[in-house]
Design a protein around this motif. Structure first.
Motif, PDB file in Angstrom:
ATOM      1  N   ARG A  97       0.917  -1.144   0.030  1.00  0.00           N
ATOM      2  CA  ARG A  97      -0.094  -0.125  -0.096  1.00  0.00           C
ATOM      3  C   ARG A  97       0.857   1.144  -0.065  1.00  0.00           C
ATOM      4  NH1 ARG A  97      -5.334  -1.777   0.875  1.00  0.00           N
ATOM      5  NH2 ARG A  97      -5.310  -3.703   2.063  1.00  0.00           N
ATOM      6  N   PHE A  98       0.512   2.146  -0.903  1.00  0.00           N
ATOM      7  CA  PHE A  98       1.250   3.525  -0.798  1.00  0.00           C
ATOM      8  C   PHE A  98       0.261   4.617  -0.169  1.00  0.00           C
ATOM      9  CE2 PHE A  98       2.599   0.894  -4.131  1.00  0.00           C
ATOM     10  CZ  PHE A  98       3.904   1.005  -4.329  1.00  0.00           C
ATOM     11  N   GLU A  99       0.872   5.446   0.710  1.00  0.00           N
ATOM     12  CA  GLU A  99       0.221   6.368   1.428  1.00  0.00           C
ATOM     13  C   GLU A  99       0.893   7.751   1.397  1.00  0.00           C
ATOM     14  OE1 GLU A  99       0.230   7.145   6.036  1.00  0.00           O
ATOM     15  OE2 GLU A  99      -0.213   5.295   5.769  1.00  0.00           O
ATOM     16  N   ASP A 100       0.179   8.433   1.012  1.00  0.00           N
ATOM     17  CA  ASP A 100       0.704   9.989   0.839  1.00  0.00           C
ATOM     18  C   ASP A 100       1.265  10.545   2.359  1.00  0.00           C
ATOM     19  OD1 ASP A 100       0.702  10.280  -1.922  1.00  0.00           O
ATOM     20  OD2 ASP A 100      -1.195  10.831  -1.838  1.00  0.00           O
ATOM     21  N   PRO A 121       2.239  13.918   4.817  1.00  0.00           N
ATOM     22  CA  PRO A 121       1.914  15.350   4.566  1.00  0.00           C
ATOM     23  C   PRO A 121       3.088  16.355   4.073  1.00  0.00           C
ATOM     24  CG  PRO A 121       1.403  14.405   7.099  1.00  0.00           C
ATOM     25  CD  PRO A 121       1.998  13.327   6.128  1.00  0.00           C
ATOM     26  N   ASP A 122       4.454  15.758   4.248  1.00  0.00           N
ATOM     27  CA  ASP A 122       5.424  16.453   3.841  1.00  0.00           C
ATOM     28  C   ASP A 122       5.615  16.304   2.269  1.00  0.00           C
ATOM     29  OD1 ASP A 122       6.281  13.811   3.589  1.00  0.00           O
ATOM     30  OD2 ASP A 122       8.272  14.461   4.859  1.00  0.00           O
ATOM     31  N   GLY A 123       4.862  15.589   1.493  1.00  0.00           N
ATOM     32  CA  GLY A 123       4.957  15.306   0.144  1.00  0.00           C
ATOM     33  C   GLY A 123       5.791  13.886  -0.202  1.00  0.00           C
ATOM     34  N   GLY A 124       6.256  13.338   0.998  1.00  0.00           N
ATOM     35  CA  GLY A 124       6.643  11.849   0.726  1.00  0.00           C
ATOM     36  C   GLY A 124       5.603  10.820   0.437  1.00  0.00           C
ATOM     37  N   VAL A 125       6.240   9.746   0.206  1.00  0.00           N
ATOM     38  CA  VAL A 125       5.096   8.767   0.110  1.00  0.00           C
ATOM     39  C   VAL A 125       5.774   7.305   0.954  1.00  0.00           C
ATOM     40  CG1 VAL A 125       4.309   6.851  -1.440  1.00  0.00           C
ATOM     41  CG2 VAL A 125       4.401   9.281  -2.360  1.00  0.00           C
ATOM     42  N   ALA A 126       4.725   7.052   1.886  1.00  0.00           N
ATOM     43  CA  ALA A 126       5.127   5.754   2.710  1.00  0.00           C
ATOM     44  C   ALA A 126       4.943   4.395   2.081  1.00  0.00           C
ATOM     45  CB  ALA A 126       4.428   5.811   4.197  1.00  0.00           C
ATOM     46  N   VAL A 127       5.549   3.458   1.932  1.00  0.00           N
ATOM     47  CA  VAL A 127       5.345   2.218   1.319  1.00  0.00           C
ATOM     48  C   VAL A 127       5.296   1.242   2.482  1.00  0.00           C
ATOM     49  CG1 VAL A 127       6.003   0.540  -0.384  1.00  0.00           C
ATOM     50  CG2 VAL A 127       6.755   3.025  -0.685  1.00  0.00           C
ATOM     51  N   ARG A 128       4.056   0.550   2.418  1.00  0.00           N
ATOM     52  CA  ARG A 128       3.793  -0.367   3.670  1.00  0.00           C
ATOM     53  C   ARG A 128       3.284  -1.586   3.185  1.00  0.00           C
ATOM     54  NH1 ARG A 128       3.774   2.670   8.203  1.00  0.00           N
ATOM     55  NH2 ARG A 128       3.343   4.845   8.019  1.00  0.00           N
ATOM     56  N   ARG A 129       3.716  -2.764   3.773  1.00  0.00           N
ATOM     57  CA  ARG A 129       3.154  -4.344   3.688  1.00  0.00           C
ATOM     58  C   ARG A 129       1.752  -4.021   3.784  1.00  0.00           C
ATOM     59  NH1 ARG A 129       7.410  -7.339   6.743  1.00  0.00           N
ATOM     60  NH2 ARG A 129       5.972  -7.115   8.229  1.00  0.00           N
ATOM     61  N   ALA A 130       0.884  -4.623   2.760  1.00  0.00           N
ATOM     62  CA  ALA A 130      -0.356  -4.654   3.000  1.00  0.00           C
ATOM     63  C   ALA A 130      -0.990  -5.564   4.253  1.00  0.00           C
ATOM     64  CB  ALA A 130      -0.962  -5.160   1.801  1.00  0.00           C
ATOM     65  N   ASP A 131      -0.120  -6.694   4.541  1.00  0.00           N
ATOM     66  CA  ASP A 131      -0.805  -7.526   5.327  1.00  0.00           C
ATOM     67  C   ASP A 131      -0.739  -7.134   7.014  1.00  0.00           C
ATOM     68  OD1 ASP A 131       1.887  -7.575   5.627  1.00  0.00           O
ATOM     69  OD2 ASP A 131       2.165  -9.866   5.649  1.00  0.00           O
ATOM     70  N   ASP A 132       0.317  -6.165   7.162  1.00  0.00           N
ATOM     71  CA  ASP A 132       0.474  -5.941   8.757  1.00  0.00           C
ATOM     72  C   ASP A 132       0.859  -4.380   8.717  1.00  0.00           C
ATOM     73  OD1 ASP A 132       3.038  -5.756   7.896  1.00  0.00           O
ATOM     74  OD2 ASP A 132       3.899  -7.277   9.294  1.00  0.00           O
TER      75      ASP A 132
END
Length: 161
Positions: free
Chosen positions: A62-65, A67-78
């Motif tokens: 999952r990709f999450e915007d 607030p500072d304009g960065g993008v967090a990349v997270r595992r979907a399962d946990d």
């Protein structure tokens, strides 16, 4: 007569081409059109990247915007963090995700379904949008772009579906 001012012969006026030439040309154009339409890959026809071959490693992301304009990349399962794309970096990854997000918006899909990033045993790398079914063969964009997405994969052999 030859030279700069030589007149070129002109076809007779008012004569139309022979009907067999018109039919043959029309048939050829129709055949090219049909061949073009029939050869285009469509979802589910077995031509998507990765279809019919085993993945050596894959991860649902999952990709999450931020607030500072960065993008967090997270595992979907946990939800564990895989990476943070700093503002102004990873232009290809961002552009690819924007394009897929547009497809989701057009199809009225939300962020519930993750993206699947897969490395294949034949050296391929693909990104699948689990919501729309669209799959991108990332090798088509070149080795630099493949490397940008490869950094998001888990260590070889660790499957994080």
């Amino acid at each position: 007569m030859s030279g700069v001012g030589a007149a070129m012969p002109r076809p007779p006026r008012g004569r139309s081409p022979h009907p067999s030439v018109v039919l043959a040309t029309g048939a050829l154009l129709l055949a090219v059109l049909v061949a073009t339409v029939m050869s285009r890959p469509r979802p589910g026809d077995g031509l998507e990247a990765g279809h019919g071959r085993p993945a050596s490693v894959s991860i649902d992301l999952r990709f999450e915007d931020l607030p500072d304009g960065g993008v967090a990349v997270r595992r979907a399962d946990d939800g564990a963090a895989v990476a943070v794309l700093a503002p102004g970096t990873e232009g290809f990854v961002r552009a690819t995700l924007r394009g897929l997000a547009r497809d989701r918006k057009r199809g009225d899909f939300g962020p519930e379904q993750p993206f699947r990033l897969s490395a294949w045993t034949d050296g391929g790398l693909s990104l699948e949008d689990r919501a729309t079914g669209r799959t991108l063969d990332l090798r088509a964009f070149g080795s630099t772009q493949v490397e940008a997405f490869s950094r998001l994969l888990p260590a070889s052999g660790e499957d994080k579906r």
